[in-house]
Design a protein around this motif. Structure first.
Motif, PDB file in Angstrom:
ATOM      1  N   THR A  60      -3.493   6.274 -17.452  1.00 49.94           N
ATOM      2  CA  THR A  60      -3.465   5.544 -15.772  1.00 49.94           C
ATOM      3  C   THR A  60      -2.835   4.768 -15.787  1.00 49.94           C
ATOM      4  O   THR A  60      -2.461   4.271 -17.003  1.00 49.94           O
ATOM      5  CB  THR A  60      -4.858   5.793 -15.184  1.00 49.94           C
ATOM      6  OG1 THR A  60      -5.385   6.557 -15.188  1.00 49.94           O
ATOM      7  CG2 THR A  60      -4.991   5.592 -14.369  1.00 49.94           C
ATOM      8  N   GLY A  61      -1.178   5.119 -14.822  1.00 50.04           N
ATOM      9  CA  GLY A  61      -0.488   3.537 -14.285  1.00 50.04           C
ATOM     10  C   GLY A  61      -0.937   2.716 -13.447  1.00 50.04           C
ATOM     11  O   GLY A  61      -1.346   4.073 -12.419  1.00 50.04           O
ATOM     12  N   ILE A  62       0.766   2.941 -12.241  1.00 50.88           N
ATOM     13  CA  ILE A  62       0.805   2.481 -11.667  1.00 50.88           C
ATOM     14  C   ILE A  62       2.172   3.107 -11.233  1.00 50.88           C
ATOM     15  O   ILE A  62       3.015   3.051 -11.864  1.00 50.88           O
ATOM     16  CB  ILE A  62       0.601   0.846 -11.061  1.00 50.88           C
ATOM     17  CG1 ILE A  62       1.311   0.225 -11.512  1.00 50.88           C
ATOM     18  CG2 ILE A  62      -0.655   0.723 -11.230  1.00 50.88           C
ATOM     19  CD1 ILE A  62       1.205  -1.364 -10.786  1.00 50.88           C
ATOM     20  N   SER A  63       2.326   3.431 -10.058  1.00 49.09           N
ATOM     21  CA  SER A  63       3.992   4.200 -10.235  1.00 49.09           C
ATOM     22  C   SER A  63       5.277   3.225 -10.019  1.00 49.09           C
ATOM     23  O   SER A  63       4.775   2.117  -9.702  1.00 49.09           O
ATOM     24  CB  SER A  63       4.162   5.120  -8.698  1.00 49.09           C
ATOM     25  OG  SER A  63       3.859   4.297  -7.333  1.00 49.09           O
ATOM     26  N   ASP A  64       6.012   3.884  -9.902  1.00 44.29           N
ATOM     27  CA  ASP A  64       6.942   3.235  -9.963  1.00 44.29           C
ATOM     28  C   ASP A  64       7.495   2.404  -8.487  1.00 44.29           C
ATOM     29  O   ASP A  64       8.265   1.102  -8.254  1.00 44.29           O
ATOM     30  CB  ASP A  64       8.712   3.594 -10.106  1.00 44.29           C
ATOM     31  CG  ASP A  64      10.145   3.157 -10.598  1.00 44.29           C
ATOM     32  OD1 ASP A  64      10.297   1.493 -11.160  1.00 44.29           O
ATOM     33  OD2 ASP A  64      11.017   3.714  -9.076  1.00 44.29           O
ATOM     34  N   HIS A  65       7.069   2.950  -7.765  1.00 41.44           N
ATOM     35  CA  HIS A  65       7.197   3.027  -6.259  1.00 41.44           C
ATOM     36  C   HIS A  65       6.008   1.309  -5.972  1.00 41.44           C
ATOM     37  O   HIS A  65       6.830   0.407  -5.513  1.00 41.44           O
ATOM     38  CB  HIS A  65       7.368   3.777  -5.319  1.00 41.44           C
ATOM     39  CG  HIS A  65       6.631   3.265  -4.180  1.00 41.44           C
ATOM     40  ND1 HIS A  65       7.483   2.698  -3.194  1.00 41.44           N
ATOM     41  CD2 HIS A  65       5.907   2.542  -2.677  1.00 41.44           C
ATOM     42  CE1 HIS A  65       7.501   2.236  -1.540  1.00 41.44           C
ATOM     43  NE2 HIS A  65       6.002   2.560  -1.997  1.00 41.44           N
ATOM     44  N   ALA A  66       5.404   1.017  -6.632  1.00 34.26           N
ATOM     45  CA  ALA A  66       4.296  -0.149  -6.674  1.00 34.26           C
ATOM     46  C   ALA A  66       4.178  -0.505  -6.881  1.00 34.26           C
ATOM     47  O   ALA A  66       3.843  -1.854  -7.065  1.00 34.26           O
ATOM     48  CB  ALA A  66       2.428   0.679  -7.165  1.00 34.26           C
ATOM     49  N   GLN A  67       4.999  -0.571  -8.694  1.00 33.07           N
ATOM     50  CA  GLN A  67       5.340  -1.884  -9.189  1.00 33.07           C
ATOM     51  C   GLN A  67       6.106  -2.611  -8.610  1.00 33.07           C
ATOM     52  O   GLN A  67       6.710  -3.487  -8.647  1.00 33.07           O
ATOM     53  CB  GLN A  67       5.658  -1.544 -10.306  1.00 33.07           C
ATOM     54  CG  GLN A  67       7.049  -0.767 -10.974  1.00 33.07           C
ATOM     55  CD  GLN A  67       8.213  -1.889 -11.034  1.00 33.07           C
ATOM     56  OE1 GLN A  67       8.180  -2.448 -10.847  1.00 33.07           O
ATOM     57  NE2 GLN A  67       9.468  -0.999 -10.779  1.00 33.07           N
ATOM     58  N   ASP A  68       7.477  -1.718  -8.168  1.00 31.59           N
ATOM     59  CA  ASP A  68       8.129  -2.213  -7.649  1.00 31.59           C
ATOM     60  C   ASP A  68       7.994  -2.835  -6.470  1.00 31.59           C
ATOM     61  O   ASP A  68       8.471  -3.843  -5.711  1.00 31.59           O
ATOM     62  CB  ASP A  68       9.594  -1.310  -6.805  1.00 31.59           C
ATOM     63  CG  ASP A  68      11.082  -1.700  -5.812  1.00 31.59           C
ATOM     64  OD1 ASP A  68      11.780  -2.267  -7.049  1.00 31.59           O
ATOM     65  OD2 ASP A  68      11.554  -1.471  -4.891  1.00 31.59           O
ATOM     66  N   ALA A  69       7.183  -2.700  -4.828  1.00 30.32           N
ATOM     67  CA  ALA A  69       6.629  -3.314  -4.566  1.00 30.32           C
ATOM     68  C   ALA A  69       5.434  -4.603  -4.395  1.00 30.32           C
ATOM     69  O   ALA A  69       6.168  -5.315  -3.665  1.00 30.32           O
ATOM     70  CB  ALA A  69       5.692  -2.391  -3.351  1.00 30.32           C
ATOM     71  N   LEU A  70       5.558  -4.461  -5.235  1.00 30.72           N
ATOM     72  CA  LEU A  70       4.531  -5.866  -6.345  1.00 30.72           C
ATOM     73  C   LEU A  70       5.519  -6.965  -6.309  1.00 30.72           C
ATOM     74  O   LEU A  70       5.215  -7.875  -6.437  1.00 30.72           O
ATOM     75  CB  LEU A  70       3.390  -5.221  -6.913  1.00 30.72           C
ATOM     76  CG  LEU A  70       2.073  -4.475  -6.953  1.00 30.72           C
ATOM     77  CD1 LEU A  70       1.641  -4.294  -7.889  1.00 30.72           C
ATOM     78  CD2 LEU A  70       1.413  -5.957  -5.800  1.00 30.72           C
TER      79      LEU A  70
END
Length: 124
Positions: free
Chosen positions: A25-35
Motif C-alpha cells: 500500500t502507498g499513496i497515489s502520485d496525485h495525492a503526493q503531488d497535492a500534499l
C-alpha cells in the motif's frame, strides 16, 4: 506520472498491489503531488488488525496533514521504515520506494472493491 495499470485505488487516494500473499500500500502520485513536499509520515504498528477504510496513519507536508486509510482488511505485517528518515521517497517514487506498508489481507477479493486505474484517473 502514469499510474501503473496493475494497481487498484481507494477513493481516498491509496493504492494497493498484490505481492505474493500480501497487499502493498502507498499513496497515489496525485495525492503526493497535492500534499507537496512530505516532512513526516506516521505509519501503523506491525501486527495491527485493520478494516478496509480504517485510518492507519498520517502524512504531513509543509502545507497540510492528511490521513492514510487501509485499502483492504487484514494485518499490518511490514512498514517501510526508510520513510522515517526519508519521507521524500513518497514524493520521488510513490509507486516504488515510497510504499508505506504491507497488509496480510483477510481476503484478497477485497481488492475487487477498489477502483481500477482507469476509474481512478477518471475521478481525478
Amino acid at each position: 506520472m502514469q499510474h501503473p495499470a496493475e494497481l487498484k485505488y481507494a477513493s481516498s487516494h491509496e493504492w494497493a498491489k498484490i505481492e505474493g500473499d500480501l497487499v502493498v500500500t502507498g499513496i497515489s502520485d496525485h495525492a503526493q503531488d497535492a500534499l507537496g513536499d512530505l516532512v513526516y509520515i506516521e505509519l501503523p504498528e506491525i501486527g495491527r488488525e485493520v478494516t478496509a477504510g480504517e485510518q492507519t496513519g498520517v502524512v504531513e507536508s509543509v502545507k497540510t496533514a492528511s490521513d492514510i486509510y487501509a485499502p483492504v482488511a487484514g494485518t499490518i505485517v511490514e512498514i517501510n521504515t526508510t520513510l522515517e528518515d526519508d519521507p521524500d521517497f513518497v514524493n520521488d517514487d510513490p509507486y516504488g520506494k515510497g510504499w508505506l506498508y504491507k497488509i496480510k489481507p483477510h481476503n484478497l477479493d477485497d481488492l475487487d472493491n477498489l477502483l481500477s486505474n482507469t476509474d481512478y484517473e477518471a475521478g481525478l
